[in-house]
Design a protein around this motif. Structure first.
Motif, short mmCIF file in Angstrom:
data_model
loop_
_atom_site.label_atom_id
_atom_site.label_comp_id
_atom_site.label_asym_id
_atom_site.label_seq_id
_atom_site.Cartn_x
_atom_site.Cartn_y
_atom_site.Cartn_z
N HIS A 1 93.90 38.97 75.17
CA HIS A 1 93.24 38.15 74.15
C HIS A 1 93.35 38.77 72.76
O HIS A 1 92.37 38.89 72.02
CB HIS A 1 91.76 37.91 74.50
CG HIS A 1 91.60 37.19 75.81
ND1 HIS A 1 90.95 37.73 76.89
CD2 HIS A 1 92.07 35.98 76.21
CE1 HIS A 1 90.98 36.88 77.90
NE2 HIS A 1 91.66 35.81 77.52
N THR A 2 94.58 39.15 72.44
CA THR A 2 94.84 39.81 71.15
C THR A 2 94.44 38.94 69.97
O THR A 2 93.96 39.43 68.95
CB THR A 2 96.34 40.16 71.06
OG1 THR A 2 96.67 40.91 72.22
CG2 THR A 2 96.64 40.98 69.83
N VAL B 1 91.99 37.18 69.43
CA VAL B 1 90.57 37.29 69.09
C VAL B 1 90.34 38.45 68.11
O VAL B 1 89.47 38.38 67.25
CB VAL B 1 89.74 37.50 70.38
CG1 VAL B 1 88.27 37.77 70.04
CG2 VAL B 1 89.87 36.28 71.28
N TYR B 2 91.16 39.51 68.24
CA TYR B 2 90.95 40.70 67.42
C TYR B 2 91.70 40.68 66.11
O TYR B 2 91.23 41.23 65.12
CB TYR B 2 91.34 41.97 68.21
CG TYR B 2 90.45 42.17 69.39
CD1 TYR B 2 89.25 42.86 69.25
CD2 TYR B 2 90.77 41.62 70.63
CE1 TYR B 2 88.40 43.01 70.33
CE2 TYR B 2 89.94 41.77 71.71
CZ TYR B 2 88.74 42.47 71.56
OH TYR B 2 87.90 42.62 72.62
N VAL B 3 92.89 40.09 66.08
CA VAL B 3 93.74 40.25 64.88
C VAL B 3 93.47 39.23 63.79
O VAL B 3 93.86 39.44 62.64
CB VAL B 3 95.24 40.23 65.24
CG1 VAL B 3 95.60 41.38 66.17
CG2 VAL B 3 95.65 38.88 65.81
N CYS B 4 92.84 38.12 64.10
CA CYS B 4 92.67 37.07 63.09
C CYS B 4 91.75 37.52 61.96
O CYS B 4 90.60 37.89 62.19
CB CYS B 4 92.09 35.81 63.74
SG CYS B 4 91.75 34.52 62.51
#
Lengths: 437, 94
Positions: free
Chosen positions: B36-37, B39-42
């Motif tokens: 769920h990358t 979710v973190y990078v936005c």
């Protein structure tokens, strides 16, 4: 289908506007497409315009009419640990007078002004228009673009893709490979208003002069990248730029990195009393030579960020000047090709030749090792702490503690950090290959 | 300057959302993803992980940076294009 233009340029950022300006000046009809409400409305950057001679070649003494913020005369490069920082602070009076060395700008204003120059020269600017893909003829040659508007096909013998870091045109034309999180960085930025008097006193600025700060180390909390703080006329631009692969790996949120940066003991007093004006984010093509697009195809040229022409080496952090240089070269090469009646890739080869002659491609070749080197884990994650640690060992005054000479301070700090000397020597060698010789 | 919440920060930006989302997330692919990358990078924090493992995405406050589709390692999970002309984010002071 709309026809009648000699060339269509996608993207009214610095590359696209410079291309349209060069084409219009060569007497060619050119359509400049911009997906935003106005040029610059989708753009974000530090933003410093280096090598002003590149822009001056297009607009003589541009600083008298362009909305530049400050003349950058001082540059501070700062390595940080959680509690301390060591800085290299360079300033020069030579940078304060024409032809200058760099200016700070705000992109919505600057890009709009540059697009206006193209319009004044005869280019037709069409905003609120997205160019989604290139059109091809039966032989596979690019002959226009499809735009997301009614009747959305615009034919032209030459397309210049200046559609930015997410270049759907360059990729669709087969001129750019799929990019990864190792090629691209994410920049998150705040503009913070600060009254002019306070700003000039705080940063020790004379009149319209300005300063840029770049930070490496704890400010990004182990994520590959760095951060910046630039002075504008009555505001500060500050932001964090991190490699996307590293950001994903660390599972840290970008806005939290920005918050952490702003709270650093070296940064907080510089920002104190300011008022947040705007938060923004954008991707940056940071891989240099290894991500450059194929610059020309039949009927198409790629310029600016779309071509990967952004120079993020740590020592040099430049993009707007390469965008302008490449846009101008693309516009001139397209005009030559149109005059000769040959807009094939071979007919457009003047683009690459100009980028060679004007030093753009040689810069990228010469520093081809630098982007990967500066993104290395030890460069941003380990050495900044060692450098500040050495400074602290040497500079800390403490009665009753034997004073250290430099070498034991260095070896002591390397031991504390668990870095073998041979590792340091190898990194120095690699850094030397990237920057030194 | 005191610290700012992301919600406060987002109020400084002007958005004119497109009628249809310019980003489409394929929930079936996301349910099988353990990272769920997105979710973190936005940078605008627009991706939310739901309890059933699917992803909720809000396209209305998107900076159009493209980080989500670059960071996502699941082929086809995020379909990404620009919003329609004149729609989406407008920066005025950056």
């Amino acid at each position: 289908m709309t026809t009648g233009f000699d060339a269509v340029v996608a993207g009214a950022g610095p590359a696209g506007s410079a291309a349209a300006l060069a084409l219009a000046r060569a007497g060619r009809s050119v359509l400049l497409l911009e997906r935003g409400e106005f040029p610059g409305s989708k753009n974000v950057s530090g933003a410093a315009v280096y090598s002003p001679d590149v822009l001056e070649a297009l607009v003589p003494r541009f600083w008298e009419s362009a909305p530049v913020e400050r003349v950058l005369t001082r540059r501070v490069i700062c390595v940080t640990s959680e509690e301390s920082s060591v800085a290299l602070d360079f300033s020069s009076r030579r940078f304060a007078s024409p032809p200058y060395n760099a200016f700070s700008v705000l992109r919505p204003r600057f890009d709009r002004w540059l697009a206006d120059q193209a319009v004044a020269a005869g280019a037709v600017l069409l905003c609120s228009t997205v160019a989604d893909e290139v059109l091809r003829d039966g032989a596979g040659r690019v002959r226009g673009v499809r735009v997301r508007r009614e009747g959305g096909e615009i034919a032209a013998p030459v397309v210049i893709a200046a559609d930015g870091v997410n270049s759907f045109l360059a990729r669709g034309a087969g001129l750019q490979r799929e990019l990864t999180g190792h090629d691209l960085s994410l920049g998150v930025k705040e503009v913070i208003a600060l009254d002019r008097h306070t700003l000039e006193e705080r940063f020790q600025l004379e009149g319209d002069q300005g300063v840029t700060y770049e930070f490496l180390g704890s400010v990004t909390g182990g994520v590959a990248g760095g951060s910046f703080l630039y002075t504008n006329r009555e505001s500060l631009s500050l932001g964090v730029i991190v490699e996307i692969a590293s950001l994903a790996e660390h599972r840290v949120r970008p806005h939290e990195l920005l918050e952490r940066f702003r709270a650093h003991p070296t940064v907080a007093p510089l920002v104190r009393g300011g008022r947040l004006v705007e938060y923004s984010a954008h991707m940056v093509p940071e891989a240099g030579q290894r991500m450059l697009a194929t610059l020309a195809g039949d009927g198409i040229l790629v310029a600016g960020d779309a071509a990967g022409l952004c120079f993020a080496t740590g020592l040099y952090l430049e993009g707007i000047n390469y965008a302008i240089a490449s846009g101008r070269a693309a516009g001139e090469a397209a005009a030559d090709a149109l005059a000769a009646g040959d807009t094939s890739a071979a007919g457009l080869a003047g683009y690459r030749r100009r980028l060679e002659e004007r030093g753009v491609l040689p810069d990228f070749r010469r520093f081809r090792l630098a982007p990967r080197f500066v993104m290395g884990e030890r460069i941003h994650g380990l050495y900044p702490g060692i450098v500040t640690g050495i400074a602290e060992r040497v500079l800390r005054s403490e009665g009753g503690r034997p004073k250290q000479k430099l070498l034991p301070a260095v070896t002591g700090e390397l031991r504390r950090a668990g870095v073998p000397l041979r590792r340091v020597l190898r990194d120095l060698w690699e850094g030397g290959r990237a920057f030194g010789w | 300057m005191v610290s700012t919440t992301l919600a406060e920060r987002m109020t400084t930006v002007r958005f004119r959302p497109d009628h249809e989302p310019h980003i489409v997330v394929d929930g079936d692919i996301c349910r099988d993803c353990s990272l769920h990358t997105c979710v973190y990078v936005c940078p605008a924090d627009l991706f939310t992980l739901l309890s059933d493992g699917s992803i909720l995405f809000n396209h209305e406050q998107c900076f159009e940076c493209g980080t989500c589709y670059i960071a996502c390692n699941r082929e086809g999970a995020i379909s990404w294009r620009y919003p329609g002309g004149g729609r989406g984010v407008t920066f005025r002071d950056s």
